[in-house]
Design a protein around this motif. Structure first.
Motif, mmCIF file in Angstrom:
data_model
loop_
_atom_site.group_PDB
_atom_site.id
_atom_site.type_symbol
_atom_site.label_atom_id
_atom_site.label_comp_id
_atom_site.label_asym_id
_atom_site.label_seq_id
_atom_site.Cartn_x
_atom_site.Cartn_y
_atom_site.Cartn_z
ATOM 1 N N MET A 46 47.813 39.825 46.517
ATOM 2 C CA MET A 46 47.884 40.871 45.505
ATOM 3 C C MET A 46 47.033 40.508 44.301
ATOM 4 O O MET A 46 46.933 39.333 43.936
ATOM 5 C CB MET A 46 49.347 41.008 45.051
ATOM 6 C CG MET A 46 49.660 42.016 44.002
ATOM 7 S SD MET A 46 49.786 43.680 44.639
ATOM 8 C CE MET A 46 51.254 43.553 45.632
ATOM 9 N N ILE A 47 46.403 41.531 43.713
ATOM 10 C CA ILE A 47 45.780 41.375 42.387
ATOM 11 C C ILE A 47 46.403 42.398 41.464
ATOM 12 O O ILE A 47 46.552 43.566 41.836
ATOM 13 C CB ILE A 47 44.261 41.633 42.433
ATOM 14 C CG1 ILE A 47 43.523 40.488 43.079
ATOM 15 C CG2 ILE A 47 43.710 41.789 41.013
ATOM 16 C CD1 ILE A 47 42.034 40.726 43.167
ATOM 17 N N LEU A 48 46.745 41.966 40.260
ATOM 18 C CA LEU A 48 47.212 42.883 39.223
ATOM 19 C C LEU A 48 46.236 42.797 38.064
ATOM 20 O O LEU A 48 45.960 41.718 37.544
ATOM 21 C CB LEU A 48 48.616 42.509 38.760
ATOM 22 C CG LEU A 48 49.628 42.566 39.897
ATOM 23 C CD1 LEU A 48 50.031 41.175 40.320
ATOM 24 C CD2 LEU A 48 50.829 43.380 39.506
ATOM 25 N N LEU A 49 45.721 43.952 37.692
ATOM 26 C CA LEU A 49 44.691 43.995 36.661
ATOM 27 C C LEU A 49 45.261 44.496 35.345
ATOM 28 O O LEU A 49 46.191 45.314 35.331
ATOM 29 C CB LEU A 49 43.546 44.915 37.093
ATOM 30 C CG LEU A 49 42.852 44.546 38.400
ATOM 31 C CD1 LEU A 49 41.879 45.635 38.812
ATOM 32 C CD2 LEU A 49 42.125 43.225 38.246
ATOM 33 N N LYS A 50 44.675 44.049 34.282
ATOM 34 C CA LYS A 50 44.988 44.568 32.960
ATOM 35 C C LYS A 50 44.764 46.076 33.003
ATOM 36 O O LYS A 50 43.742 46.541 33.510
ATOM 37 C CB LYS A 50 44.052 43.926 31.942
ATOM 38 C CG LYS A 50 44.407 44.186 30.515
ATOM 39 C CD LYS A 50 43.468 43.389 29.622
ATOM 40 C CE LYS A 50 43.772 43.667 28.166
ATOM 41 N NZ LYS A 50 42.886 42.902 27.268
ATOM 42 N N GLY A 51 45.749 46.818 32.544
ATOM 43 C CA GLY A 51 45.629 48.264 32.610
ATOM 44 C C GLY A 51 46.453 48.869 33.726
ATOM 45 O O GLY A 51 46.599 50.085 33.786
#
Lengths: 110, 112
Positions: A46-51
């Motif tokens: 998983m990647i979680l991005l700012k925004g």
């Protein structure tokens, strides 16, 4: 500075849920989650991005609190195949230069 | 579907010897990375390359050099191996920086 993961280790029965936390002292652009089985390479989850944008695994969810620089990985209805060590990697500059936590070892028992 | 290929898989060196670890990817990725993983520890970034022709230091670059030979290949060199460099070395790639990283199977290096 290395992010801090908690707990260090978890033992579950099949079907139980788990939450793994990752906390950084630096402002983050993104948080990555990987799982590594013993003797194998890490595998992207998983990647979680700012925004708020997320990319990753269908059966695993995660959250990213940008204000607190914290991320949590939610493993629901755990299966034996979920066993392994989970690492968060934090990126403060959107360069892909990840700083990894020390890992959380998850063991799922029948 | 090879992905990221590392060679060799295992190596034993004596203190002071030199060695190059090879890494190649066939996914047309721009960014490549070298990590080391010590027993019971997380991964630590040694060097990375955002694109062909560029390299930059990570957390633990001392004692290592890298070469981004072309878009596919990124090598890691130990000029004078020390026992403290005993570790498992992983190469990874991503398209572009900040996207999921795909790891090779690792090189297990022991320095006596």
């Amino acid at each position: 500075q290395q992010p801090v993961q908690s707990p260090q280790a978890v033992i579950l029965r099949e079907g139980e849920d788990a939450v793994i936390n990752c906390s950084s002292s630096k402002a983050l652009y993104s948080v990555h989650w990987y799982r590594q089985k013993h003797g194998e390479a890490p595998v992207f989850l998983m990647i979680l991005l700012k925004g708020g944008e997320q990319k990753g695994h269908e059966k695993i969810s995660a959250s990213f609190n940008e204000k607190k620089q914290q991320s949590s990985l939610y493993l629901t209805a755990s299966q034996l195949s979920y066993s392994g060590t989970y690492f968060c990697g934090t990126d403060s500059s959107n360069t892909g230069k990840l700083i990894f936590g020390q890992g959380t070892t998850l063991q799922v028992k029948p | 579907n090879a992905g990221v290929t590392q060679t060799p898989k295992f190596q034993v060196l004596k203190t002071g010897q030199s060695m190059t670890l090879q890494c190649a990817q066939d996914m047309n990725h721009n960014s490549m990375y070298w990590y080391r993983q010590d027993p019971g520890m997380g991964l630590r970034l040694i060097y990375y390359s955002a694109s062909e022709g560029t390299t930059d230091k990570g957390e633990v670059p001392n004692g290592y050099n890298v070469s981004r030979l072309n878009k596919r290949e990124f090598s890691l060199r130990l000029e004078s191996a020390a026992p403290s460099q005993t570790s498992v070395y992983f190469c990874a790639s991503s398209a572009p920086a900040g996207q999921p990283q795909h790891f090779g199977d690792g090189t297990r290096l022991s320095i006596l």
